[in-house]
Design an enzyme around this catalytic site. Structure first.
Site, PDB file in Angstrom:
ATOM      1  N   ARG A  23       0.872  -1.181   0.000  1.00 56.84           N
ATOM      2  CA  ARG A  23       0.000   0.000   0.000  1.00 56.84           C
ATOM      3  C   ARG A  23       0.900   1.219   0.000  1.00 56.84           C
ATOM      4  O   ARG A  23       1.813   1.313   0.833  1.00 56.84           O
ATOM      5  CB  ARG A  23      -0.861   0.018   1.262  1.00 56.84           C
ATOM      6  N   GLU A  24       0.661   2.162  -0.909  1.00 54.86           N
ATOM      7  CA  GLU A  24       1.439   3.392  -0.857  1.00 54.86           C
ATOM      8  C   GLU A  24       1.186   4.046   0.492  1.00 54.86           C
ATOM      9  O   GLU A  24       0.089   4.010   1.028  1.00 54.86           O
ATOM     10  CB  GLU A  24       1.042   4.331  -2.000  1.00 54.86           C
ATOM     11  N   GLY A  41      -9.049   6.232  -5.607  1.00 57.00           N
ATOM     12  CA  GLY A  41      -8.160   6.834  -6.610  1.00 57.00           C
ATOM     13  C   GLY A  41      -6.822   6.142  -6.576  1.00 57.00           C
ATOM     14  O   GLY A  41      -6.721   4.985  -6.187  1.00 57.00           O
ATOM     15  N   CYS A  81      -3.589   2.562  -8.857  1.00 59.84           N
ATOM     16  CA  CYS A  81      -3.949   1.146  -9.032  1.00 59.84           C
ATOM     17  C   CYS A  81      -5.443   0.892  -9.244  1.00 59.84           C
ATOM     18  O   CYS A  81      -5.828   0.377 -10.290  1.00 59.84           O
ATOM     19  CB  CYS A  81      -3.449   0.332  -7.845  1.00 59.84           C
ATOM     20  N   LYS A 104      -7.211   2.089 -12.605  1.00 65.30           N
ATOM     21  CA  LYS A 104      -6.724   1.419 -13.830  1.00 65.30           C
ATOM     22  C   LYS A 104      -6.945  -0.093 -13.770  1.00 65.30           C
ATOM     23  O   LYS A 104      -7.255  -0.721 -14.775  1.00 65.30           O
ATOM     24  CB  LYS A 104      -5.256   1.757 -14.092  1.00 65.30           C
ATOM     25  N   LYS A 132      -4.235   9.601  -1.097  1.00 61.87           N
ATOM     26  CA  LYS A 132      -4.468   9.095   0.256  1.00 61.87           C
ATOM     27  C   LYS A 132      -3.382   9.676   1.141  1.00 61.87           C
ATOM     28  O   LYS A 132      -2.423  10.293   0.632  1.00 61.87           O
ATOM     29  CB  LYS A 132      -4.451   7.567   0.278  1.00 61.87           C
TER      30      LYS A 132
HETATM   31  P1  NAD Z   1       5.856   4.268 -11.493  1.00 63.69           P
HETATM   32  O1  NAD Z   1       5.325   5.010 -12.655  1.00 63.69           O
HETATM   33  O2  NAD Z   1       6.016   4.961 -10.179  1.00 63.69           O
HETATM   34  O3  NAD Z   1       7.278   3.658 -11.857  1.00 63.69           O
HETATM   35  C1  NAD Z   1       7.558   2.999 -13.052  1.00 63.69           C
HETATM   36  C2  NAD Z   1       9.009   3.316 -13.442  1.00 63.69           C
HETATM   37  O4  NAD Z   1       9.381   2.464 -14.523  1.00 63.69           O
HETATM   38  C3  NAD Z   1       9.226   4.731 -13.945  1.00 63.69           C
HETATM   39  O5  NAD Z   1      10.246   5.344 -13.172  1.00 63.69           O
HETATM   40  C4  NAD Z   1       9.671   4.572 -15.402  1.00 63.69           C
HETATM   41  O6  NAD Z   1      10.602   5.528 -15.815  1.00 63.69           O
HETATM   42  C5  NAD Z   1      10.270   3.181 -15.370  1.00 63.69           C
HETATM   43  N1  NAD Z   1      10.328   2.492 -16.675  1.00 63.69           N
HETATM   44  C6  NAD Z   1       9.340   2.325 -17.586  1.00 63.69           C
HETATM   45  N2  NAD Z   1       9.782   1.595 -18.632  1.00 63.69           N
HETATM   46  C7  NAD Z   1      11.082   1.286 -18.364  1.00 63.69           C
HETATM   47  C8  NAD Z   1      12.072   0.545 -19.064  1.00 63.69           C
HETATM   48  N3  NAD Z   1      11.822  -0.059 -20.235  1.00 63.69           N
HETATM   49  N4  NAD Z   1      13.286   0.449 -18.510  1.00 63.69           N
HETATM   50  C9  NAD Z   1      13.563   1.029 -17.331  1.00 63.69           C
HETATM   51  N5  NAD Z   1      12.666   1.730 -16.618  1.00 63.69           N
HETATM   52  C10 NAD Z   1      11.434   1.861 -17.122  1.00 63.69           C
HETATM   53  O7  NAD Z   1       4.930   2.987 -11.330  1.00 63.69           O
HETATM   54  P2  NAD Z   1       4.575   2.215  -9.958  1.00 63.69           P
HETATM   55  O8  NAD Z   1       3.540   2.936  -9.203  1.00 63.69           O
HETATM   56  O9  NAD Z   1       5.860   1.843  -9.282  1.00 63.69           O
HETATM   57  O10 NAD Z   1       3.871   0.907 -10.550  1.00 63.69           O
HETATM   58  C11 NAD Z   1       4.604  -0.076 -11.243  1.00 63.69           C
HETATM   59  C12 NAD Z   1       3.734  -1.297 -11.432  1.00 63.69           C
HETATM   60  O11 NAD Z   1       3.415  -1.862 -10.142  1.00 63.69           O
HETATM   61  C13 NAD Z   1       2.388  -1.035 -12.107  1.00 63.69           C
HETATM   62  O12 NAD Z   1       2.058  -2.127 -12.899  1.00 63.69           O
HETATM   63  C14 NAD Z   1       1.426  -0.940 -10.946  1.00 63.69           C
HETATM   64  O13 NAD Z   1       0.121  -1.282 -11.307  1.00 63.69           O
HETATM   65  C15 NAD Z   1       2.007  -1.968  -9.989  1.00 63.69           C
HETATM   66  N6  NAD Z   1       1.678  -1.728  -8.592  1.00 63.69           N
HETATM   67  C16 NAD Z   1       1.738  -0.479  -8.075  1.00 63.69           C
HETATM   68  C17 NAD Z   1       1.472  -0.257  -6.737  1.00 63.69           C
HETATM   69  C18 NAD Z   1       1.511   1.138  -6.149  1.00 63.69           C
HETATM   70  O14 NAD Z   1       1.042   1.293  -5.020  1.00 63.69           O
HETATM   71  N7  NAD Z   1       2.039   2.128  -6.856  1.00 63.69           N
HETATM   72  C19 NAD Z   1       1.126  -1.338  -5.908  1.00 63.69           C
HETATM   73  C20 NAD Z   1       1.101  -2.613  -6.468  1.00 63.69           C
HETATM   74  C21 NAD Z   1       1.380  -2.793  -7.806  1.00 63.69           C
END
Ligand code: NAD
Length: 445
Positions: free
Chosen positions: A154-155, A259, A262, A265, A322
């Protein structure tokens, strides 16, 4: 273990830091040079409670490094974790796989020896098969397995959740890959539920979980609407419901809609996958539509409070989606602000951590305050949009002395209604009757 992590965002960075803390050699790879330069210079690029201290400790110990080079991050790794974004496709709203496909294609040529590729990104069912095919096409001699390792952090609690996961779900189709992941999670042995399942089941578990939580939020928000009409109080109703262990007391806080990066989308992606497979999923569709409507309704509530006031000024407390994070992606606050700004109002906002990220999205469309009291100066209504604990400490006598009109729309039920009444405010919370100071003051206790 040598671990390369592709994507250094809200998932990749806490995961990298956590794995380094457990003693692994971690290289975080990101294609954004600015991000990597900052991290190399010892500057953390996002806010998460407790992350900075752990980051500094592990950088100093040399257990975590940062690079833009896929080669550097992948060639010596036993395990490569993919943690890139999977945003909604602008047209179809399915998960846009361009970052996943790019990462898989880019990493393929640098694989040396047996390597496990694990997806922590939230990916549609069948993605493991696609990644396998992409890598095999680019590098037919590569010796690898693809594992689904969905992330449930969880963020706002990312560090806590890394070290105390409710469960670790592993979708691996070979024993060899399962053993690599078992080794990685050895420090958690006996402390968490490790669930080994088929790769496609693992991919589905993540979407099924997020969609369920979104539906739970949508449900309590609809119940809150019902309470407002009937004189029941949603806080009491939720407490009564939550005492039933089959229901549980979490995710029963009504608010301005779900919001973040996650739930919006992932519900849309799940709905898309259901359509593609000819499966009707009415609950998810209701949650998606209801959540869009919810944010419009919140904006209408705020505008109703300033009806008839010329050039109304709105003080907004909370911009992040949040508390505990600076992340404003798909924040209800952002959407509510978008609606408000269509009505020529002036908005001054304050958030304890998200001023920078909000400013990147909103620019000079609103004014930014240095603290919560500055945001209230000359305001006609206070709208609380994020559940930061700091806002609960608001001194309403002082707030009232700063504002032009004493109105509150508390979308997170943070303030005490009686305190608001005693200080002369008209107050509207969520899931409870709105009160007016001149009518309801004598009822205040
Ligand atoms: P984010 O946008 O914060 O980070 C993604 C990073 O990936 C970015 O810094 C981007 O520059 C980098 N990136 C993209 N393509 C790349 C490549 N080819 N090579 C190197 N770097 C690359 O995203 P996030 O919030 O960390 O989410 C990542 C994934 O995890 C998503 O699928 C999301 O659904 C999932 N997720 C997120 C959370 C959350 O709370 N944020 C929780 C569980 C799962």
């Amino acid at each position: 273990m040598k671990v390369g992590i592709i994507g250094t965002g809200y998932v990749g960075l806490p995961t990298g830091v956590g794995l380094a803390e457990l003693g692994n050699d971690v290289i975080c790879i990101d294609r954004e040079p600015k991000k990597i330069e900052a991290l190399k210079a010892g500057k953390i690029t996002l806010y998460e409670d407790g992350l900075e201290e752990l980051f500094n400790k592990n950088v100093k110990a040399g257990r975590i490094k940062f690079t833009t080079s896929m080669k550097e991050g992948v060639e010596d790794a036993d395990l490569v974790i993919i943690a890139v974004g999977t945003p909604p496709h602008p047209v179809t709203k399915e998960a846009d796989m361009k970052y996943i496909h790019a990462a898989a294609t880019e990493l393929a040529e640098y694989l040396r020896g047996y390597t496990v590729i694990a997806t922590k990104s939230t990916v549609p069912v069948g993605t493991g098969d696609d990644i396998e095919a992409l890598i095999a096409k680019k590098n037919p001699f590569a010796n690898f397995d693809v594992v689904s390792l969905p992330e449930f952090l969880r963020e706002g609690f990312a560090v806590h959740d890394f070290f105390h996961p409710d469960r670790v779900v592993v979708g691996a189709n070979t024993e060899k890959a399962r053993n690599v992941i078992k080794e990685l999670y050895k420090p958690f042995e006996g402390k968490t539920n490790m669930l080994f399942v088929k790769r496609r089941s693992s991919e589905t578990i993540k979407y099924a979980s997020n969609a369920f939580l979104a539906i739970k939020i949508h449900y309590i928000n609809e119940m809150a609407n019902f309470c407002e009409k009937t004189g029941a109080d949603i806080t009491e109703v939720a407490k009564g419901m939550g005492l039933d262990s089959r229901i549980g007391n979490r995710f029963l806080n009504p608010g301005p809609g779900y919001g973040g990066s996650c739930f919006p989308k992932d519900t849309m992606a799940m709905a898309y996958m259901a359509r593609q497979n000819d499966v009707e999923m009415t609950l998810i569709k209701a949650a998606i539509d209801g959540n869009v409507k919810r944010k419009k309704e919140m904006a209408e509530r705020i505008l109703e409070m300033v009806k008839g006031i010329e050039k109304p000024r709105i003080a907004v407390l909370g911009l992040a989606f949040k508390d505990g994070t600076d992340d404003c992606r798909e924040s209800p606050a952002m959407e509510i602000l978008g609606n408000l700004l269509e009505h020529k109002v002036q908005v001054t906002a304050y958030d304890p951590k998200a001023m920078g990220t909000a400013c990147q999205l909103l620019g000079d469309k609103i004014c930014y305050a240095d603290d919560m009291y500055q945001a209230l100066e000359g305001a006609d209504v206070l709208a609380i949009l994020t559940e930061w604990g700091e806002f609960k400490t608001l001194d309403l006598a002082k707030a009232g002395s700063l504002m032009r009109h004493k109105n509150i729309v508390d979308c997170r039920n943070l303030l005490d209604v009686n305190d608001a009444l005693r200080n002369g405010f008209d107050y509207q919370g969520i899931g409870k009757k709105a009160v007016k100071a001149d009518v309801d003051l004598r009822k205040a206790v």
